[in-house]
Write a protein that holds these residues in place. Structure first.
Motif, mmCIF file in Angstrom:
data_model
loop_
_atom_site.group_PDB
_atom_site.id
_atom_site.type_symbol
_atom_site.label_atom_id
_atom_site.label_comp_id
_atom_site.label_asym_id
_atom_site.label_seq_id
_atom_site.Cartn_x
_atom_site.Cartn_y
_atom_site.Cartn_z
ATOM 1 N N UNK A 50 0.862 -1.184 0.000
ATOM 2 C CA UNK A 50 0.000 0.000 0.000
ATOM 3 C C UNK A 50 0.895 1.229 0.000
ATOM 4 N N UNK A 51 0.788 2.020 -1.069
ATOM 5 C CA UNK A 51 1.582 3.234 -1.165
ATOM 6 C C UNK A 51 1.064 4.279 -0.193
ATOM 7 N N UNK A 52 1.991 4.966 0.463
ATOM 8 C CA UNK A 52 1.666 6.029 1.411
ATOM 9 C C UNK A 52 2.315 7.329 0.929
ATOM 10 N N UNK A 53 1.668 8.421 1.167
ATOM 11 C CA UNK A 53 2.177 9.717 0.755
ATOM 12 C C UNK A 53 3.363 10.112 1.634
ATOM 13 N N UNK A 54 4.497 10.409 1.010
ATOM 14 C CA UNK A 54 5.718 10.874 1.674
ATOM 15 C C UNK A 54 6.272 9.888 2.698
ATOM 16 N N UNK A 55 5.967 8.612 2.566
ATOM 17 C CA UNK A 55 6.494 7.586 3.463
ATOM 18 C C UNK A 55 6.798 6.331 2.654
ATOM 19 N N UNK A 56 7.515 5.431 3.272
ATOM 20 C CA UNK A 56 7.721 4.133 2.642
ATOM 21 C C UNK A 56 6.381 3.403 2.563
ATOM 22 N N UNK A 57 6.195 2.602 1.540
ATOM 23 C CA UNK A 57 4.937 1.842 1.470
ATOM 24 C C UNK A 57 4.847 0.848 2.626
ATOM 25 N N UNK A 58 3.637 0.487 2.974
ATOM 26 C CA UNK A 58 3.448 -0.545 3.994
ATOM 27 C C UNK A 58 2.858 -1.787 3.329
ATOM 28 N N UNK A 59 2.953 -2.904 4.029
ATOM 29 C CA UNK A 59 2.401 -4.150 3.525
ATOM 30 C C UNK A 59 1.270 -4.605 4.429
ATOM 31 N N UNK A 60 0.282 -5.228 3.784
ATOM 32 C CA UNK A 60 -0.856 -5.724 4.549
ATOM 33 C C UNK A 60 -1.213 -7.117 4.051
ATOM 34 N N UNK A 61 -1.539 -7.999 4.974
ATOM 35 C CA UNK A 61 -1.957 -9.365 4.639
ATOM 36 C C UNK A 61 -3.441 -9.330 4.299
ATOM 37 N N UNK A 62 -3.766 -9.701 3.071
ATOM 38 C CA UNK A 62 -5.161 -9.665 2.623
ATOM 39 C C UNK A 62 -5.709 -11.050 2.315
ATOM 40 N N UNK A 63 -4.889 -12.062 2.453
ATOM 41 C CA UNK A 63 -5.295 -13.411 2.053
ATOM 42 C C UNK A 63 -4.645 -13.742 0.727
ATOM 43 N N UNK A 64 -4.342 -14.980 0.530
ATOM 44 C CA UNK A 64 -3.586 -15.375 -0.655
ATOM 45 C C UNK A 64 -4.444 -15.396 -1.915
ATOM 46 N N UNK A 65 -3.777 -15.272 -3.032
ATOM 47 C CA UNK A 65 -4.432 -15.440 -4.329
ATOM 48 C C UNK A 65 -4.502 -16.938 -4.640
ATOM 49 N N UNK A 66 -5.206 -17.290 -5.689
ATOM 50 C CA UNK A 66 -5.306 -18.691 -6.090
ATOM 51 C C UNK A 66 -3.968 -19.178 -6.627
ATOM 52 N N UNK A 67 -3.622 -20.420 -6.309
ATOM 53 C CA UNK A 67 -2.390 -21.012 -6.821
ATOM 54 C C UNK A 67 -2.518 -21.225 -8.322
ATOM 55 N N UNK A 68 -1.371 -21.279 -8.980
ATOM 56 C CA UNK A 68 -1.357 -21.510 -10.423
ATOM 57 C C UNK A 68 -0.372 -22.616 -10.753
ATOM 58 N N UNK A 69 -0.647 -23.335 -11.817
ATOM 59 C CA UNK A 69 0.240 -24.377 -12.333
ATOM 60 C C UNK A 69 0.403 -24.150 -13.828
ATOM 61 N N UNK A 70 1.599 -24.442 -14.320
ATOM 62 C CA UNK A 70 1.872 -24.399 -15.754
ATOM 63 C C UNK A 70 2.510 -25.739 -16.119
ATOM 64 N N UNK A 71 1.865 -26.452 -17.024
ATOM 65 C CA UNK A 71 2.390 -27.721 -17.516
ATOM 66 C C UNK A 71 2.870 -27.483 -18.940
ATOM 67 N N UNK A 72 4.128 -27.833 -19.203
ATOM 68 C CA UNK A 72 4.674 -27.686 -20.557
ATOM 69 C C UNK A 72 4.864 -29.061 -21.162
ATOM 70 N N UNK A 73 4.573 -29.138 -22.455
ATOM 71 C CA UNK A 73 4.645 -30.402 -23.179
ATOM 72 C C UNK A 73 5.316 -30.174 -24.531
ATOM 73 N N UNK A 74 5.928 -31.216 -25.055
ATOM 74 C CA UNK A 74 6.411 -31.229 -26.427
ATOM 75 C C UNK A 74 5.861 -32.491 -27.066
ATOM 76 N N UNK A 75 5.021 -32.288 -28.082
ATOM 77 C CA UNK A 75 4.396 -33.408 -28.759
ATOM 78 C C UNK A 75 4.788 -33.381 -30.225
ATOM 79 N N UNK A 76 4.586 -34.497 -30.908
ATOM 80 C CA UNK A 76 5.087 -34.613 -32.268
ATOM 81 C C UNK A 76 4.037 -35.163 -33.232
ATOM 82 N N UNK A 77 4.129 -34.656 -34.456
ATOM 83 C CA UNK A 77 3.346 -35.100 -35.613
ATOM 84 C C UNK A 77 1.838 -35.123 -35.354
#
Length: 155
Positions: A50-77
């Motif tokens: 969270x950006x603050x005016x004239x101060x360092x930003x602060x952090x807040x715990x809001x709950x996690x986002x959904x996990x993600x997966x990426x599966x890579x494949x190489x297939x032929x013909x």
């Protein structure tokens, strides 16, 4: 349906399974010409800045986002082209899919958010010898519909 897939594609304690993953009814496996070459995972810690005016930003715990997966494949013909068509059918099913590891471990419900196909080594009729496929999945964490209808607590 999941039990049927588990019995057919998942190894038992005494044998190694050639199955890497099962997503819905799509099997990632070398003997079936559908191998996955890599899996990446993205976990969110739930912190926002969270950006603050004239101060360092602060952090807040809001709950996690959904996990993600990426599966890579190489297939032929042509087998690779057939696999891509199977993925299109999974996408068109418009429903969450169970992801099961080859040893039978259920990795939860996931939505197919999209997939990219990079076809190379083109030959006559613009057919490709090699298809690089990147499959993007997002965790499906909706509360069960039965609980919503009954107005029951999910805790």
């Amino acid at each position: 349906m999941l039990e049927m897939l588990s019995d057919q594609y998942v190894s038992h304690e005494t044998e190694m399974s050639p199955t890497q993953f099962v997503l819905g009814d799509f099997v990632f496996s070398l003997p079936e010409n559908t191998p996955a070459t890599s899996l990446s995972r993205k976990y969110d810690g739930g912190w926002v800045v969270i950006d603050l005016l004239n101060e360092l930003p602060c952090q807040q715990q809001t709950g996690r986002a959904l996990d993600e997966r990426v599966i890579k494949c190489e297939w032929f013909r042509e087998a690779g082209q057939d696999n891509i068509e199977k993925l299109v059918k999974l996408r068109d099913g418009k429903k969450p899919l169970a992801l099961v590891r080859g040893d039978g471990t259920l990795l939860g419900q996931w939505t197919l958010t999209g997939f990219d196909v990079d076809e190379s080594w083109l030959y006559h009729e613009a057919k490709s010898m090699k298809q690089g496929v990147t499959i993007n999945l997002r965790e499906f964490a909706n509360k069960p519909l039965e609980q919503k209808k009954q107005g029951g607590s999910t805790e």
